[in-house]
Structures are given as C-alpha cells and as structure tokens.
Design an enzyme around this catalytic site. Structure first.
Site, short mmCIF file in Angstrom:
data_model
loop_
_atom_site.label_atom_id
_atom_site.label_comp_id
_atom_site.label_asym_id
_atom_site.label_seq_id
_atom_site.Cartn_x
_atom_site.Cartn_y
_atom_site.Cartn_z
CB THR A 131 0.48 -0.14 -0.72
OG1 THR A 131 -0.31 -1.23 -1.10
CG2 THR A 131 0.61 0.08 0.65
CG ASP A 132 -4.70 -1.68 -2.44
OD1 ASP A 132 -3.65 -2.21 -2.06
OD2 ASP A 132 -5.25 -2.34 -3.40
CD GLU A 133 -0.85 -5.02 0.46
OE1 GLU A 133 -0.33 -5.58 1.70
OE2 GLU A 133 0.08 -5.21 -0.33
CE1 TYR A 179 4.88 -2.46 1.80
CE2 TYR A 179 2.79 -3.43 1.34
CZ TYR A 179 3.81 -2.61 0.80
OH TYR A 179 3.65 -1.83 -0.17
CE LYS A 183 4.76 2.31 1.14
NZ LYS A 183 5.91 3.07 0.49
#
Length: 367
Positions: A131-133, A179, A183
């Site tokens: 994810t870009d997060e 989260y 990741k």
C-alpha cells in the site's frame, strides 16, 4: 500454455477482482487460499466455485504445514499475496492481528515459497501486495488542485494534484498507523528474501481502491450504504484529507503485469491520478446516488488518531517498465461503482447482517 496462480487473500475485495480478471483471460489455473476472516467473502466467488473454475483452500498463510501442502499439491507458477488485515481503524483498536497476519504470515509464506523452490518448484514470481500508506503522508499545499505538467504529458490527460509532493517507488518508508507499519515490515521481509535467498519477489504499492465487492467498512461503500438507508454520513475531522483513487481493475492489471514482467527485487507503485478531498468525494457519491437530500446528513466526527493528510502516487516506473496505464476515468468509474452497489443490495445486506459467512458452511460442510 496454462499457468497456475496461488492467490492468498483471494476472497477479499481486491483478491476477488484479481481472480475474476485471471479467469477472464482464460489461460490460468487459480487456487485461492483464504482464512475467511470478517472481510473475506467467499460468496463473491460463488459462480466460480460452483462451476469449478477455481480451487479453494480454507486456511491461514501463517499455517506453515498448510501452505507447504498447498504448494506441493498445486505447484503454482506465481504466488500473489493479497492476504492481510487492512482496516486502519481496526489496527488502532488492536494492532496485534496486523502483526500476526501481515508480518508473521507473510514471513511464513516466504519461507514456504523458498522451500518450494529448493525442492524443485518453478516459481516465476512472488508478488507482495502492499500500500502507499507505508510512505506516511504528504503535505497539502493548496486549497484546490493544481495541474502537474509532467504527469499530464506522460498520461495524455490533465492531472491535478493537491500538492507538489508525490510518492515514488523508492520514497522512504514512514508508516503512521499500526496497519501501515505492519505492511512496511512485510515489504522489507519480502525484499530481504529476494536479496538473501534469491526469491523472485516484486512489491506492488497502490493508492486507495474503489469498485465492486468492497467490504462496507471502507469509505465509498460505507457512505453509499448509509445514503441509501437514510443514515448519517460520518466524516472524519472536516473531511479535508486527500486520497488518490484507483479503480480496482486498473490495480489488478498492474499486479498481473508485475507478475508477468516485473523485475525481481523491484517495487512498483500504481495510482489513479484522481485526488479527492474526502468531503468532496462524499458529495460526488451523493450526486451519483440520486439522493441530494443526503447532503443534510453529513456529520463531522472526531478525527482518526494519526490520520494521514494526503497520499499521491507517481507510477512512472510501472509505466516505463511494465507498460501500465490507468484506464478508468474516476467520474465514470465512480458512477459505475454506485450502480453496481445499487444493483447488488442483497450482497451488501448479507455482509451487514453477517449472513455472508454462512456460504462457506453451505458449500463445504458435507465435503
């Protein structure tokens, strides 16, 4: 020549769409491994299961014996790991499941893949879906988006961004939530297995997805469901956080290209180049649903702890090396998504009621 994909987390939102895309291409055998936690919905693959087009294995990627047995039996050419806990709010409430699935589960899957290759298995690619997060967030420089000339020329259409900064494939990792931290940890583990053990790993990181089959805790289906049921529309803070939205079909095409053409050890980012402030997206959903009265039900609620301000992706590496481009215009893609949810109300209602979980029992209790 037929090829076999092991798709972990294949009963989740993006996994389901990826499986359906593989089957539409017609040259793939597909094995889905999924633990069927709250966001895994096997009913979304009902027809594919009933006609035998996919093989389903119920289990956890952290179960080494099960993963080893699955690899030995089905001999996949590709492993695509969508399996993850992915709801940020849940990670704030209880981070532990995110570490167990996203970090330890991914490490177990990598170990199994390594043993599979060592025993003679032919593994073309291990694709770790991220994810870009993991990059943290970006500043918001302007009240309204400004055209980015470089990206506009590359894409052949006008691209307007809410700030000068964008995430690149090699941007530093600065995760904000449990989260995104889990990741980022999984990504680093996957890349370490490539460098240390030569496992053919690629990482994909994308912006916010939208489209059919998304679990109704996420922003677009949550707001739409509330609009249709006349409930308040809760918006964090003042709704000024900015997200880049990519249609799930565009994301899935990128994942497949990364599997087929990706350079082992590379990280590919995918974005829709469709930045929206959350509050503006809510108003677009209201307009697309045909319920203008819902605007009066917007309710501003306390902001999420550590809420990232803005995400934006530069997918130049994927464009240059994989030949990928986003095909979906956000306006028409959003309207199509709204039509899908309105036409599939029973699907949403079964999730809200929890009855969607009964499908696995009905399908497999007598087997």
């Amino acid at each position: 020549m037929s090829r076999t994909f092991l798709v972990t987390g294949g009963a989740g939102f993006i996994g389901v769409n990826f499986v359906k895309m593989l089957l539409e291409n017609g040259d793939s055998n597909v094995v889905v491994l999924d633990a069927l936690t709250y966001a895994g919905n096997l009913e979304s693959l009902r027809s594919e299961i009933q006609d035998g087009r996919i093989t389903f294995v119920h289990g956890d990627i952290a179960d080494r014996a099960l993963v080893d047995a699955t690899l030995a039996q089905y001999r996949p050419d590709y492993i695509v790991n969508f399996a993850a806990e992915s709801h940020v709010d849940r990670s704030v409430t209880d981070p532990r499941p995110f570490v167990e699935t996203n970090v330890l589960g991914t490490q177990t899957l990598l170990d199994s893949a390594r043993a599979y290759v060592a025993s003679g298995g032919r593994l073309e690619k291990f694709v770790q879906i991220s994810t870009d997060e993991v990059y943290g967030d970006l500043s918001i420089d302007f009240e309204s988006p400004v055209v980015n000339a470089v990206l506009s020329e590359k894409l052949g259409r006008q691209v307007a961004l809410y700030g000068r900064e964008v995430f690149h494939h090699d941007s530093p990792l600065r995760p904000s939530s449990p989260y995104s931290a889990s990741k980022a940890s999984a990504d680093m583990m996957a890349l370490a297995y490539h460098r240390t053990f030569g496992l053919p790993v690629v990482i994909t990181r994308c912006s916010n997805n939208y489209g059919p089959y998304q679990f109704p805790e996420k922003l677009i289906p949550l707001m739409l469901n509330n609009i249709l049921e006349g409930r308040p529309l809760p918006v964090y803070g003042r709704g000024l956080n900015v997200r880049d939205w990519i249609h799930v079909d565009d994301h899935c095409r990128g994942v497949l290209l990364a599997a087929e053409k990706g350079r082992p050890g590379a990280v590919y980012t995918f974005g829709g180049y469709s930045e929206r402030r959350n509050i503006d997206l809510v108003h677009e959903l209201i307009a697309a649903s045909g319920h203008p009265e819902a605007a009066d039900t917007i309710t501003y609620v306390g902001d999420r702890p550590g809420h990232d301000l803005r995400y934006a992706i530069d997918a130049s590496l994927a464009m240059d090396e994989l030949g990928w481009r986003p095909r979906h215009d956000f306006g028409s893609g959003l309207r199509a998504t709204v039509r899908w949810y309105m036409a599939n109300r029973p699907w949403v209602e079964r999730i809200v009621s929890g009855s969607y979980r009964d499908y696995y029992t009905k399908m497999y209790s007598n087997r």
